[in-house]
Design a protein around this motif. Sequence first.
Motif, PDB file in Angstrom:
ATOM      1  N   VAL A  46       0.779  -1.273  -0.192  1.00  0.00           N
ATOM      2  CA  VAL A  46      -0.083  -0.192  -0.135  1.00  0.00           C
ATOM      3  C   VAL A  46       1.034   1.153   0.119  1.00  0.00           C
ATOM      4  N   ALA A  47       2.180   1.345   0.805  1.00  0.00           N
ATOM      5  CA  ALA A  47       2.909   2.350   0.774  1.00  0.00           C
ATOM      6  C   ALA A  47       3.475   2.551  -0.544  1.00  0.00           C
ATOM      7  N   LYS A  50       0.763   3.908  -3.141  1.00  0.00           N
ATOM      8  CA  LYS A  50       0.604   5.430  -2.832  1.00  0.00           C
ATOM      9  C   LYS A  50       1.473   6.226  -3.323  1.00  0.00           C
ATOM     10  N   LYS A  51       2.708   5.862  -2.821  1.00  0.00           N
ATOM     11  CA  LYS A  51       4.007   6.639  -3.356  1.00  0.00           C
ATOM     12  C   LYS A  51       4.135   6.879  -5.051  1.00  0.00           C
ATOM     13  N   ALA A  53       1.677   6.291  -6.925  1.00  0.00           N
ATOM     14  CA  ALA A  53       0.321   7.183  -7.426  1.00  0.00           C
ATOM     15  C   ALA A  53       0.586   8.826  -7.101  1.00  0.00           C
ATOM     16  N   ASP A  54       1.316   9.246  -5.991  1.00  0.00           N
ATOM     17  CA  ASP A  54       1.783  10.715  -5.825  1.00  0.00           C
ATOM     18  C   ASP A  54       2.892  11.175  -6.723  1.00  0.00           C
TER      19      ASP A  54
END
Length: 62
Positions: A46-47, A50-51, A53-54
């Motif tokens: 997940v981390a 998310k990174k 996607a950012d």
Amino acid sequence: MFLVASVVVFAVFFANVALGAFAGSAFLGDIGEMLVLFAASILFVVAILKKEADQKSKNQGS
């Protein structure tokens, strides 16, 4: 946040394995150990997602 949580959960897993190997007193059983390692893996994925996607949204904004 998710990366820190992943490291913390993995540290619990590592402490359990180390105690089991050196002291013979692991505090988690086989199923608990599997679930803790699974949780660490999921939090890490997940981390990273998310990174990623950012980073993708940052590149599209430029």
